[in-house]
Design a protein around this motif. Structure first.
Motif, PDB file in Angstrom:
ATOM      1  N   LYS A 120       0.757  -1.174  -0.113  1.00  0.00           N
ATOM      2  CA  LYS A 120      -0.097   0.397  -0.119  1.00  0.00           C
ATOM      3  C   LYS A 120       0.706   1.325   0.180  1.00  0.00           C
ATOM      4  O   LYS A 120       1.147   2.273  -1.238  1.00  0.00           O
ATOM      5  CB  LYS A 120      -1.172   0.130   0.889  1.00  0.00           C
ATOM      6  CG  LYS A 120      -1.416   1.181   1.207  1.00  0.00           C
ATOM      7  CD  LYS A 120      -2.935   1.060   2.614  1.00  0.00           C
ATOM      8  CE  LYS A 120      -3.196   2.539   2.892  1.00  0.00           C
ATOM      9  NZ  LYS A 120      -3.949   2.550   3.973  1.00  0.00           N
ATOM     10  N   GLU A 121       2.586   1.117   0.654  1.00  0.00           N
ATOM     11  CA  GLU A 121       2.620   2.695   0.943  1.00  0.00           C
ATOM     12  C   GLU A 121       3.625   2.407  -0.438  1.00  0.00           C
ATOM     13  O   GLU A 121       3.733   3.725  -0.900  1.00  0.00           O
ATOM     14  CB  GLU A 121       3.847   2.225   1.926  1.00  0.00           C
ATOM     15  CG  GLU A 121       2.793   1.945   3.593  1.00  0.00           C
ATOM     16  CD  GLU A 121       2.675   1.128   4.004  1.00  0.00           C
ATOM     17  OE1 GLU A 121       2.728   0.526   3.159  1.00  0.00           O
ATOM     18  OE2 GLU A 121       1.499   0.774   5.141  1.00  0.00           O
ATOM     19  N   GLU A 179       1.233   4.078  -2.835  1.00  0.00           N
ATOM     20  CA  GLU A 179       0.721   4.711  -2.516  1.00  0.00           C
ATOM     21  C   GLU A 179       1.643   6.621  -3.198  1.00  0.00           C
ATOM     22  O   GLU A 179       2.222   7.702  -3.455  1.00  0.00           O
ATOM     23  CB  GLU A 179       0.772   5.260  -0.817  1.00  0.00           C
ATOM     24  CG  GLU A 179      -0.324   6.925  -0.774  1.00  0.00           C
ATOM     25  CD  GLU A 179      -0.519   6.713   1.315  1.00  0.00           C
ATOM     26  OE1 GLU A 179      -0.560   7.858   1.608  1.00  0.00           O
ATOM     27  OE2 GLU A 179      -0.979   5.174   1.514  1.00  0.00           O
ATOM     28  N   LYS A 214       2.095   9.578  -5.765  1.00  0.00           N
ATOM     29  CA  LYS A 214       2.420  10.828  -5.642  1.00  0.00           C
ATOM     30  C   LYS A 214       3.062  11.858  -5.594  1.00  0.00           C
ATOM     31  O   LYS A 214       2.975  12.598  -5.984  1.00  0.00           O
ATOM     32  CB  LYS A 214       2.760  10.860  -3.778  1.00  0.00           C
ATOM     33  CG  LYS A 214       1.291  10.942  -2.986  1.00  0.00           C
ATOM     34  CD  LYS A 214       1.581  11.101  -1.099  1.00  0.00           C
ATOM     35  CE  LYS A 214       0.321  10.410  -0.255  1.00  0.00           C
ATOM     36  NZ  LYS A 214       0.786  11.036   0.975  1.00  0.00           N
ATOM     37  N   GLN A 272      -5.139   8.892  -1.993  1.00  0.00           N
ATOM     38  CA  GLN A 272      -6.334   7.681  -1.436  1.00  0.00           C
ATOM     39  C   GLN A 272      -5.378   6.062  -1.947  1.00  0.00           C
ATOM     40  O   GLN A 272      -5.811   6.538  -3.267  1.00  0.00           O
ATOM     41  CB  GLN A 272      -7.138   7.662  -0.996  1.00  0.00           C
ATOM     42  CG  GLN A 272      -7.598   8.946  -0.587  1.00  0.00           C
ATOM     43  CD  GLN A 272      -9.374   9.669   0.006  1.00  0.00           C
ATOM     44  OE1 GLN A 272      -9.928   9.372  -1.558  1.00  0.00           O
ATOM     45  NE2 GLN A 272      -9.467   9.260   1.379  1.00  0.00           N
ATOM     46  N   VAL A 273      -5.163   4.967  -1.295  1.00  0.00           N
ATOM     47  CA  VAL A 273      -4.744   3.717  -0.952  1.00  0.00           C
ATOM     48  C   VAL A 273      -5.708   3.360  -0.894  1.00  0.00           C
ATOM     49  O   VAL A 273      -5.116   3.171   0.651  1.00  0.00           O
ATOM     50  CB  VAL A 273      -3.470   3.772  -0.884  1.00  0.00           C
ATOM     51  CG1 VAL A 273      -3.467   2.007  -2.393  1.00  0.00           C
ATOM     52  CG2 VAL A 273      -2.867   4.065  -2.451  1.00  0.00           C
ATOM     53  N   LEU A 281      -6.275   2.566  -6.004  1.00  0.00           N
ATOM     54  CA  LEU A 281      -5.983   3.921  -6.308  1.00  0.00           C
ATOM     55  C   LEU A 281      -6.821   5.156  -6.553  1.00  0.00           C
ATOM     56  O   LEU A 281      -7.378   4.894  -7.438  1.00  0.00           O
ATOM     57  CB  LEU A 281      -4.683   3.854  -7.197  1.00  0.00           C
ATOM     58  CG  LEU A 281      -3.994   5.351  -7.435  1.00  0.00           C
ATOM     59  CD1 LEU A 281      -3.218   5.652  -6.051  1.00  0.00           C
ATOM     60  CD2 LEU A 281      -3.143   4.801  -8.335  1.00  0.00           C
TER      61      LEU A 281
END
Length: 77
Positions: free
Chosen positions: A3-4, A7, A11, A21-22, A35
């Motif tokens: 997830k990170e 993200e 970004k 937003q994930v 996403l």
């Protein structure tokens, strides 16, 4: 971890990183990463002929193989 990763990549690509937003929806063997970006940034995340989205899915595939869990990326409009 995945997830990170998504993200961070998203970004880095968009003009409005605050709107990224994930959401991770975990199943037994598969995680679905949803996403969501600002409407005007959608093209940047998808890329020409979907190249950027495909590249993000490839990176996610490699990371999920390492984590021994299948992950799927969905880009929401």
């Amino acid at each position: 971890m995945m997830k990170e990763l998504i993200e961070y990549i998203a970004k880095s690509l968009v003009d409005d990183p605050d709107s990224v937003q994930v959401t991770e929806v975990e199943g037994e063997q598969t995680s679905v990463l949803e996403l969501k970006v600002a409407k005007e940034d959608l093209g940047k995340v998808i890329g020409k002929q979907g190249r950027t989205a495909r590249a993000m899915r490839t990176i996610l595939g490699a990371a999920s193989t390492k984590a021994r869990k299948r992950a799927v990326l969905e880009i929401l409009e």
